[in-house]
Structure formats: structure tokens, C-alpha cells
Design an enzyme around this catalytic site. Structure first.
Site, PDB file in Angstrom:
ATOM      1  N   LEU A 157       0.823  -1.219   0.000  1.00 16.90           N
ATOM      2  CA  LEU A 157       0.000   0.000   0.000  1.00 16.90           C
ATOM      3  C   LEU A 157       0.855   1.268   0.000  1.00 16.90           C
ATOM      4  O   LEU A 157       0.337   2.360  -0.155  1.00 16.90           O
ATOM      5  CB  LEU A 157      -0.951   0.008   1.202  1.00 16.90           C
ATOM      6  CG  LEU A 157      -2.071  -1.037   1.148  1.00 16.90           C
ATOM      7  CD1 LEU A 157      -2.933  -0.963   2.413  1.00 16.90           C
ATOM      8  CD2 LEU A 157      -2.946  -0.870  -0.085  1.00 16.90           C
ATOM      9  N   ARG A 158       2.167   1.093   0.158  1.00 20.88           N
ATOM     10  CA  ARG A 158       3.163   2.176   0.012  1.00 20.88           C
ATOM     11  C   ARG A 158       3.124   3.253   1.096  1.00 20.88           C
ATOM     12  O   ARG A 158       4.081   3.990   1.265  1.00 20.88           O
ATOM     13  CB  ARG A 158       3.046   2.866  -1.354  1.00 20.88           C
ATOM     14  CG  ARG A 158       3.190   1.923  -2.548  1.00 20.88           C
ATOM     15  CD  ARG A 158       4.565   1.301  -2.595  1.00 20.88           C
ATOM     16  NE  ARG A 158       4.780   0.518  -3.813  1.00 20.88           N
ATOM     17  CZ  ARG A 158       5.514  -0.573  -3.878  1.00 20.88           C
ATOM     18  NH1 ARG A 158       6.096  -1.045  -2.782  1.00 20.88           N
ATOM     19  NH2 ARG A 158       5.675  -1.221  -5.006  1.00 20.88           N
ATOM     20  N   ASP A 191       9.371  -8.881   2.988  1.00 17.66           N
ATOM     21  CA  ASP A 191       9.127  -9.010   1.550  1.00 17.66           C
ATOM     22  C   ASP A 191       9.747  -7.891   0.733  1.00 17.66           C
ATOM     23  O   ASP A 191       9.691  -6.718   1.097  1.00 17.66           O
ATOM     24  CB  ASP A 191       7.640  -9.057   1.226  1.00 17.66           C
ATOM     25  CG  ASP A 191       7.440  -9.235  -0.265  1.00 17.66           C
ATOM     26  OD1 ASP A 191       7.886 -10.259  -0.786  1.00 17.66           O
ATOM     27  OD2 ASP A 191       6.888  -8.316  -0.907  1.00 17.66           O
ATOM     28  N   HIS A 214       4.770 -15.555  -3.259  1.00 14.48           N
ATOM     29  CA  HIS A 214       4.897 -15.589  -4.726  1.00 14.48           C
ATOM     30  C   HIS A 214       5.812 -16.676  -5.277  1.00 14.48           C
ATOM     31  O   HIS A 214       6.859 -16.386  -5.833  1.00 14.48           O
ATOM     32  CB  HIS A 214       5.317 -14.229  -5.270  1.00 14.48           C
ATOM     33  CG  HIS A 214       6.368 -13.489  -4.469  1.00 14.48           C
ATOM     34  ND1 HIS A 214       7.578 -14.034  -4.124  1.00 14.48           N
ATOM     35  CD2 HIS A 214       6.357 -12.228  -3.960  1.00 14.48           C
ATOM     36  CE1 HIS A 214       8.282 -13.145  -3.439  1.00 14.48           C
ATOM     37  NE2 HIS A 214       7.560 -12.041  -3.323  1.00 14.48           N
ATOM     38  N   ASP A 263       0.516  -9.503  -4.691  1.00 16.62           N
ATOM     39  CA  ASP A 263       1.782  -8.760  -4.731  1.00 16.62           C
ATOM     40  C   ASP A 263       1.575  -7.428  -5.462  1.00 16.62           C
ATOM     41  O   ASP A 263       2.444  -6.970  -6.202  1.00 16.62           O
ATOM     42  CB  ASP A 263       2.900  -9.583  -5.382  1.00 16.62           C
ATOM     43  CG  ASP A 263       4.295  -9.007  -5.077  1.00 16.62           C
ATOM     44  OD1 ASP A 263       4.391  -8.029  -4.310  1.00 16.62           O
ATOM     45  OD2 ASP A 263       5.276  -9.546  -5.616  1.00 16.62           O
TER      46      ASP A 263
HETATM   47 ZN   LIG Z   1       8.242 -10.296  -2.659  1.00 15.41          ZN
END
Ligand SMILES: [Zn+2]
Lengths: 457, 342, 182
Positions: A68-69, A159, A239, A312
């Protein structure tokens, strides 16, 4: 399909004739934030009726992997814009990854993200806590403090960066057992991927782009499942992108390792052939792989080796993509296309039905995140988090019309099946007629209170 | 042909057309008046994001011999290194009225980005991009080989390809744009290519390339080679463990004096030795080999100007909205387009 | 058909004699054909000159002059390699150079040819011989020797077909025809 205003005052909604999980048409009566009744020919009795013939009703989708930054990169996305995108994409909860600025490695930052999410009110925002301080891979962050905070963090991840130090990874896996947490690993051996730009193989050889070999992912997953088994903890693999990773996870599950795995929508469809355009919209980490990998990932999602679809979702400002491939940021938007891409790749191929879809997009991710009020059956008495989908709709992806600030959709220009028609979040319609309605309004004191049961305490 | 980005997608007819045009350009280079008015009023920008004096002056000489205006834009040490993007630079050049952009870039695919986006509407010529391609280098190499091959056969080089020619390319294939461009172009022209390199300096996936691969330079030479091309090897690769020492590298994969003598003892009197330059004498090639009569190093430099003139001429002249008008009366295979205004 | 094979041959014979006459003999003559069809015409003219004056070596006085690189309309021309330029063995410096082309139209090809010649040497005199002059000049250029004046509409196309460069249905052909443009 059209919502029919009968009595706007009651806050009750009757969804009439929806195929629940793709089954026979039934009615759902939503009142006071829960599913009050499920059955045939329910009485509207003052409720707003939503004609849902031809639509599929699903439990609100839960994204285990969203960027979501905010805080820090509000030029790329904010909690407000990202959660609008989530609601329009069929989600009622998202896990906000920790690689913000500052990094979500303290109780203070995760509580800030939680509050931003509740203020926005479009979906439940579940902050992910960093495993290591500043994602630096050197020292454990205060995992316990984040777990005990108002955000009740259960998913921990660096992540974007791999927790590559085996000792640190072992300690993290062990430590989160104290509060039933899970470590979500971004599996990427850093030395094998220095300067990596795309999947290493036939295409990278021709394009002269530094390769990101499958073994760099697979070697970390192999190590981590063995560590998880050794310390008896819970591991989530973010992922998964290669056929080899699928084999290792399948083997680990057969040995009883407590591992869950995720695949992104783009890895279920796109391949490294797209890099031939040198268009960085196809640059992502882990990179797009080969068609053999795509087929293995689809099979693994269908047979349960891979548990969940995680978007992602990684919005970037356009200047980070309108440049040379090597200069470009990695990542793709995904919240508003995930449902359609999974329908296209898994349902329309006959690999899965809508009940499986609900499992991989809602039930399983809610379970991994220990969300007690998400991913529930659409039965009387359950929280009213509901996604209504028109599976027959077709639409063409136009990133400039999306709610996310990111324009970096690799599906731009493609025609996709399936469109979200309406969303109920805690019984409130956040989306109606395929458009944003109004956000759910938490009571002021609720916005300060934990939204999940404190499992493990 | 609107751009020259790679040899991978260059058709046989376009490749031969460039080589044939370069023959005529070479003839001009032998005249007293070396300048042609062809591109008068056109602007060619040399946009270099990576230092390469030799390539830049070769393109500059080519453009000037065709009377084009040349702007040299070194993006190293300019606003570009201070964060100005490729997009902004391209739009600036577009506003300046560039008709052609000759781009050298450290990033693979940068020329493709210029050509594929609407940032600039000029012809784009790839003057070397990252570890991807260097098409004009491969074309000048092929031009050099074709002249040699035709001379041996006693036939004119115009219109000819390289069918049957055996070419070995030795060195750091993994990081070499020259090797890639040569492999595709030589395949198109009908030559048989063998890549010779330590396994660490070959890309994963090389087995799908239209060539043979060998780890043994001596065995490759013994099988017979008509053109031996040595690639530049950077000594720093040693530090990343691509090979143990430069000494071991040059002993196994360098073209040293022993291998030069071996060409004579093996009876390959017509084998040429090529190098794209700049050479690391004593590493991938010995001084005796570089300076021997077999060496085509200087001819390659000379031919580079002709090839670049040909590329500029073919991209900047002609209606890019093909197809070409064809005579309906002729069946001659060398038929060109009709002249519309006599 | 405007000219058939015999007409073309007669016209070239006449031009050959005109060239010898205006030059007062074969002294210092050099013939430069402009590709594609000016060159075979130059070869034919050289043969006729040699027939009239056996001291002439026809192969030594004929050359080909490509003007592609000197044109002012390249952006409208389809992309093709230039033809080779080959000067006559006797050279062109201080010679009487006769430029030869099949059709004289706008004059732009000849303008380009004059520029090309200047870069190659310094002839004493440059003359122009064409098989067809169809009018519609855009530059102040005229031919010294004309096989046939052919008033045309600019909507028409004049096609010169020579057996050295053209064939119809596989058979060699020598003719000049006018075609309406589509
Ligand atoms: Zn990642």
C-alpha cells in the site's frame, strides 16, 4: 443487478438469487453487519433488494500480499487509493506489506497503518510486520510488540528482500511460535541474483539481461521448509514462481511441514517472452518465468500444493516504469485484475470451480493471517463480508481508469472475464453497480480496538 | 526498415542490402572527394550513455561524409547522470529536430525503448546496448568477411552471402553484444558459427542458439576455421570467478603465438583473424596475431564507416511507409524501384 | 507504342552521329550512362561510335554514373542500394563527357548527375543525350541530343524497356510506351 432502493433507512440488504460459491440460486439477507438469513424466497421486508440473478456470491476476498506504500511513498499509492482498488477488485481484507518508509518494524508503525486503514474504511487493512529491523536482515524486529499491538500482527515478512541468513531465519521461525505468527518469506538467494533483471533462460540469453535463476528461489524454499520442520514452526512462501519450487513444497507438505504457499495472478498467466519488448511493465520480482512454470503453478493451485492467490500488488509512479528496463522498478498492480485473471486462468480452463476460488482467495489467506471474521462461509450468523461477481462480464483493462494510483498493469489492453458488481464489508455496501459506494464507518472507539480475536493469548 | 535495433530481426534481403550499399560507400571513401550531399539538412544525434570514442567517431565520420549535421550528446557527466531520464532526453532531442538517433547505452534494450515509445519520432540506430546487441559491428564484421570470402571465390561480393564460411567466435560470449549480433547475422547470411568460451562465460540457454558451442579452441581450429574472431575479455571478470587467472584464460582461450603458428602447420593459409577492438594484447590475442597479415583489425575499422554510412543512408532516405514501388516490366532479380522523376 | 526496336536503333544511330559531328570526331569522348537504362543506352551508343570510327575502343569510353546519393528527393524514393559508379577507363578529366539517360523529364536527375560529376573530376565539356524528352522541366536543363520529343501529360508515364534490363513474360523487349497512371 441493479440495486433497487426500497428503504434506505434500515441498512438491510437482500441479495436475491445469487449463485453462492457458484451453486444454485439463493437469497442472502444482510442486516447489522452479519448474514441474517440464507435461503429461498426470503422476504425483503424493508431491505434494499439487489437482484443478483446470474451473479456469483463469494466470501470477501483476502489478499495476503499487498503493497500500500503508505507511509513514505504516497506518490505511488496511499492506504486510501489502495483500499479503494481492493474493494473494487473484490477484497474485504488486505495484508499491507512492511516495506514502507519508515519500515513497519515497530508497534507504532503497524498501528499507524491499522488506523489509516480503518479511517479509509473500504476493507480491513491488516499490517504485516517486518522480520528484521529496517528489512536489513541483521537483527530481529520487535515481533512480540507488533503482535501485542492494536494491529495484532500475525504475518511477518521482509518481503522485497529475502531473510537469507539461515540463523536469523531459524530464530524468526522459532520466535513467532510464541504468538502463533507466521514468517512469510520472499525466497531469493541474493548472491545468485545480484543485478538480476529477468528469468534466467533462453530469453534472457538473447536479450542480454542478467538472469534471475529459478534455483535462487528453490534453494531458499528448500532450506526454509527444512528449518520450519526442524523448529516446528509455520512458514509461508510468498509468490512461488517456478515448477521446481512447487515440487519442493509438495514434498514438504507430504512430510507434514507446516508450510503454505502463494502464487500471484501474473505468474499464473504471463511468461518471460513478454520481456522481449523491453517494456518494464513486465518487470517484476520474482520474474515472469516460462510457460512450463505457469502450467505447474496452475496445477499446484488446483491441487492445493499452493494454498492461496496473493496479488503482490506493487504500484509504482510512472517515471519508475517509463525508462530503461534495467533502471525500472520491479512490480505490477494486481488488486483490480486478480479476480478476472484467476477466473481466466483457473476457472475458464476447468481447473477450479468457484468454491475452490473462495478457498484460495478468501478462506485460506484468512486462515494464514489468523483473521477470524474473514474467509467465513456465507451462512446465517456469519460476518457479512461478501463479493458479488458477474462471471459473464467482459472488460478491457485500462490502467488509467483504475482506482490504484499505479498505472503499471501488465494486463493493460487485454480483455478479461468477470467483474465485481457489489461488495459488502461488515454488512455495508462499499461497492454497488461496479462502482465505489461509501466506505464503512468504524465507530470511533472501534477504530482504536483490535478487530480480531487475539489467538494464542 | 525504420530503425536498426538488432540483427536478430534483420532479414537476409535487408542485411545484403546494407552490405551492398556499404560497398558503394566504400568506393566513395576511395575517391578524392569523400563527401556526398545525400543527407544535407538532416540531423544525426550521437547519444552516448557509455563512453566509446571509436564507435562515436565512426558514426560521426559516416554522418559527415553524407553531409548530415551531427550533434554529439554525451549523456555521461551531463544532466542525464543527474537524474534526467531517457524519456526527457529523447523528448529534448525530438524538439531539436533529430532525424536519426545513434544510441549507445549500458542498459540492454534502451534503443528498443526509444523506438517503441512515442518519446521521439526519429530513426533509431543501436550503437551497442548493454550485453544485448551491436548490429553495426556485426554488419561491418560480415562486410569484412564477405570481401575476404568473395575474393577467395573470385566472385563479386555485391549480392553475396556467406554460405559455407566457417566462423569461430572466442571469448566472453556471456557479456558480449558483439557475439550476439554476429551469431544472428552470420546465421542469416549462411555461415557456420562456433562459439568458443569457458562454460562460465556462456549464457544459460546458449544451446538454443543457431551455432555450435565448444570449450576447446585448439580442437575448433583443427576442424578448420575461415574467420577467427576474438572477443575482448575484461580482466576484472577474474574477480567474479568467471575464470581463475588471466594467465589461465589466455593459455586456454586466447589466440596466442602457438595458435597463430598452428594455422600455418594446419595448412589454413587463408584464415583471417578478427577483433572488434579495443584489444587486450597478451590476454585474448597476442601481438603477433594482432599484427599478422591475417589480421583484419584495421580493415574492420575502415569498413565500419562504410557500414554506418549505409545504415544512415538506408534509414534516412526512402519512404519509410513502404512497400517500395516496383517496376512492372522487369523480371530481373536485381530490379530496384523505378525512378519517378527522370 | 511510341518507339519499337527499329525506331530505338535508328534514334541511337542518329544520336551517335550527332555526337561525333558536334565533337568534330571521337577525340576525348567519354560516355556516362545513368542507371538503370541510361547505361545500356551508353553501351549501345559507344558501339555505334566505334562502328563509325574504328580507332575507338568502345569499352574504354563508357562508364556508369550513379546519382542516387546526389538526389534532392531521397525522402520520396524507396530505399535501395546505390548502383556502382564506374568511370570510363580513359577517365573524365578534360574529356567531353556525354551524359546519357533514357527519359528527360523534370531535369532533377541531370542536376544530380552534374553534382556527381563535379565530385569525380573536371570534364572540359558536359553534354546530355536522351532517348526521350517528354517535357515538364522543373529546372533550366535541356538535352543536346534527343532521340524523340514526346509531348506528354504529367498524368502519363513513359516506359522505356530495353532488353538489357527488362523483359515481358520472359522475352527480351525493346520499346517505348506511354501508360496512363492509375
Ligand atoms: Zn516479494
Amino acid at each position: 443487478m441493479a440495486s433497487q432502493q426500497q428503504d434506505a433507512g434500515t441498512g438491510a440488504y437482500l441479495i436475491r438469487g445469487a449463485a453462492i460459491l457458484g451453486g444454485a440460486p439463493e437469497d442472502l439477507l444482510i442486516r447489522d453487519g452479519i448474514i441474517a438469513e440464507r435461503g429461498q424466497d426470503l422476504s425483503a421486508d424493508g431491505a434494499t433488494v439487489i437482484e443478483a440473478a446470474g451473479l456469483v456470491a463469494l466470501p470477501g476476498m483476502v489478499d495476503i500480499h499487498t503493497h500500500l506504500r503508505e507511509p513514505g511513498r504516497e506518490d505511488a499509492e496511499t492506504v486510501e487509493t489502495g483500499t479503494r482498488a481492493a474493494a473494487l477488485g473484490g477484497y474485504t481484507a488486505v495484508h499491507a506489506m512492511a516495506n514502507s518508509t519508515p519500515v513497519a518494524d515497530t508497534a507504532g508503525v503497524v498501528e499507524q497503518v491499522l488506523t489509516l486503514g480503518r479511517t479509509a474504511g473500504w476493507v480491513d487493512v491488516r499490517p504485516v510486520g517486518a522480520v528484521t529491523v529496517g528489512l536489513a536482515g541483521e537483527q530481529l524486529a520487535e515481533l512480540g510488540a507488533m503482535a501485542d499491538s492494536r494491529a495484532r500482527v500475525r504475518v511477518f515478512s521482509d518481503d522485497g528482500i529475502c531473510v537469507h541468513d539461515p540463523v536469523l531465519m531459524r530464530r524468526a521461525l522459532e520466535y513467532v511460535k510464541a504468538f502463533d505468527g507466521v514468517v512469510a518469506q520472499h525466497a531469493q538467494e541474493p548472491r545468485l541474483t545480484a543485478g538480476a533483471q529477468m528469468n534466467e533462460g533462453e530469453v534472457s540469453a538473447v536479450l542480454g539481461l542478467t538472469g534471475w535463476p529459478a534455483v535462487a528461489e528453490e534453494s531458499i524454499i528448500a532450506r526454509d521448509v527444512l528449518l520450519a520442520q526442524h523448529v516446528g514452526s509455520r512458514l509461508h512462501v510468498c509468490h512461488v514462481s517456478t515448477a521446481g519450487s512447487v515440487e519442493i513444497i509438495r514434498w514438504a507438505k507430504s512430510r507434514g511441514v507446516n508450510v503454505t504457499a502463494e502464487v500471484t495472478p501474473h505468474h499464473l498467466w504471463l511468461t518471460d517472452e513478454l520481456a522481449r519488448s523491453y517494456d518494464p511493465v513486465y518487470k517484476v520480482n520474482p520474474p515472469l518465468r516460462t510457460d512450463a512454470d505457469v502450467q505447474a503453478l496452475r496445477a499446484a493451485l488446483a491441487d492445493g500444493t499452493i494454498d492461496v492467490v496473493g496479488t503482490d500488488h506493487a504500484p509504482h509512479p510512472s517515471e519508475h516504469k517509463e525508462c530503461e528496463w534495467a533502471q525500472a522498478a520491479m512490480g505490477m498492480t494486481g488488486l483490480e485484475t486478480a479476480l478476472s485473471v484467476v477466473q481466466h486462468t483457473m476457472i475458464e480452463t476447468g481447473l477450479m470451480g468457484w468454491a475452490d476460488f473462495a478457498r484460495v482467495t478468501s478462506t485460506a489467506p484468512a486462515a494464514i493471517g489468523r483473521l477470524t471474521d474473514q474467509g467465513r462461509p456465507l451462512d446465517a450468523g456469519e460476518p457479512a463480508n461478501v463479493t458479488l461477481v458477474d462471471p459473464a462480464a467482459r472488460w478491457t483493462v485500462d490502467p488509467s481508469k483504475m482506482a490504484t494510483m499505479g498505472r503499471n498493469s501488465p494486463f493493460a489492453g487485454r480483455e478479461l472475464p468477470g467483474k465485481v458488481v457489489a461488495m459488502f464489508f461488515k454488512g455495508h455496501p462499499t461497492v454497488l453497480d461496479g462502482k465505489l459506494n461509501t466506505p464503512y464507518r468504524w465507530l470511533p472507539e472501534q477504530a482504536q480496538l483490535p478487530g480480531t480475536a487475539a489467538a494464542g493469548h | 526498415m525504420k530503425h536498426l535495433l538488432s540483427t536478430e530481426d534483420l532479414s537476409l534481403s535487408n542485411a545484403v542490402r546494407i552490405l551492398d550499399t556499404a560497398e558503394e560507400m566504400a568506393a566513395v571513401g576511395e575517391r578524392e572527394v569523400k563527401k556526398l550531399p545525400t543527407l544535407r539538412g538532416r540531423t544525426v544525434v550521437n547519444l552516448f550513455f557509455e563512453d566509446s570514442t571509436r564507435t562515436r567517431i565512426s558514426f560521426e565520420a559516416a554522418a559527415k561524409r553524407l553531409s548530415a549535421d551531427v550533434i554529439n550528446f554525451s549523456a555521461k557527466g551531463s544532466s542525464v547522470s543527474k537524474g534526467e531520464s531517457l524519456k526527457d532526453t529523447a523528448q529534448t532531442l525530438s524538439a531539436m529536430g533529430a532525424d536519426a538517433v545513434v544510441i549507445r547505452h549500458w542498459a540492454s534494450g534502451a534503443p528498443h525503448r526509444l523506438a517503441a515509445t512515442d518519446w521521439i519520432d526519429a530513426a533509431v540506430i543501436n550503437a551497442g546496448d548493454g550485453t544485448h546487441e551491436h548490429p553495426t559491428q556485426a554488419l561491418l564484421d560480415a562486410f569484412t568477411m564477405r570481401r575476404h570470402w568473395s575474393k577467395l571465390a573470385g566472385t563479386p561480393s555485391a549480392g553475396a552471402d556467406l554460405t559455407g564460411m566457417r566462423v569461430a567466435i572466442a571469448g566472453d560470449v556471456l557479456h558480449s553484444r558483439v557475439a550476439r549480433s554476429n551469431v544472428w547475422l552470420l546465421r542469416t547470411l549462411g555461415a557456420e558459427v562456433t562459439l568458443v568460451a569457458p562454460p562460465t562465460l556462456l549464457p544459460i540457454g546458449v544451446e538454443k542458439w543457431p551455432c555450435s558451442v565448444s570449450y576447446d579452441l585448439d580442437a575448433t581450429l583443427a576442424r578448420g576455421v575461415d574467420a577467427m574472431m576474438m572477443l575482448r575479455v575484461q580482466g576484472e571478470r577474474m574477480n567474479a570467478s568467471f575464470f581463475p587467472t588471466t594467465r589461465e584464460y589466455s593459455r586456454r582461450w586466447g589466440f596466442d603465438d602457438n595458435r597463430l603458428r598452428a594455422l600455418d602447420t594446419l595448412g589454413f593459409k587463408d584464415t583471417i583473424i578478427m577483433h572488434p577492438g579495443p584489444m587486450n594484447r597478451g590476454l585474448e590475442i597476442s601481438s603477433a596475431a594482432a599484427d599478422s597479415p591475417r589480421s583484419t583489425v584495421l580493415a574492420q575499422v575502415r569498413n565500419g564507416v562504410s557500414i554506418r554510412m549505409a545504415a544512415l543512408y538506408l534509414l534516412l532516405s526512402g519512404d519509410t511507409r513502404e512497400p517500395a514501388v516496383r517496376t512492372n516490366s522487369t523480371s530481373s532479380p536485381s530490379a530496384h524501384a523505378t525512378k519517378e522523376s527522370h | 507504342m511510341v518507339l519499337n526496336q527499329a525506331d530505338i536503333d535508328r534514334a541511337l544511330t542518329r544520336i551517335a552521329h550527332e555526337i561525333l559531328e558536334s565533337n568534330k570526331g571521337s577525340q576525348d569522348l567519354a560516355l556516362l550512362g545513368i542507371p538503370r537504362r541510361g547505361y545500356p543506352l551508353a553501351v549501345r551508343l559507344a558501339a555505334k561510335i566505334a562502328a563509325a570510327d574504328p580507332t575507338v575502343d568502345p569499352a574504354a569510353i563508357v562508364g556508369q554514373l550513379d546519382v542516387t546519393m546526389f538526389r534532392d528527393d531521397l525522402s520520396h524514393q524507396a530505399m535501395r542500394p546505390p548502383y556502382p559508379t564506374q568511370l570510363p577507363r580513359t577517365g573524365i578529366d578534360n574529356k567531353v563527357v556525354v551524359l546519357i539517360d533514357d527519359v528527360l523529364y523534370s531535369g532533377r536527375t541531370i542536376r544530380a548527375a552534374l553534382d556527381a560529376i563535379i565530385d569525380l573530376g573536371r570534364p572540359r565539356i558536359v553534354r546530355l543525350a536522351v532517348l526521350i524528352d517528354r517535357g515538364h522541366r522543373e529546372l533550366p536543363i535541356r538535352a543536346d541530343h534527343v532521340g524523340k520529343n514526346l509531348p506528354t501529360s504529367s498524368a502519363e508515364k513513359v516506359r522505356v524497356r530495353l532488353e538489357e534490363t527488362d523483359s515481358v513474360d520472359g522475352a527480351p523487349v525493346n520499346e517505348v510506351v506511354i501508360e496512363a497512371t492509375a
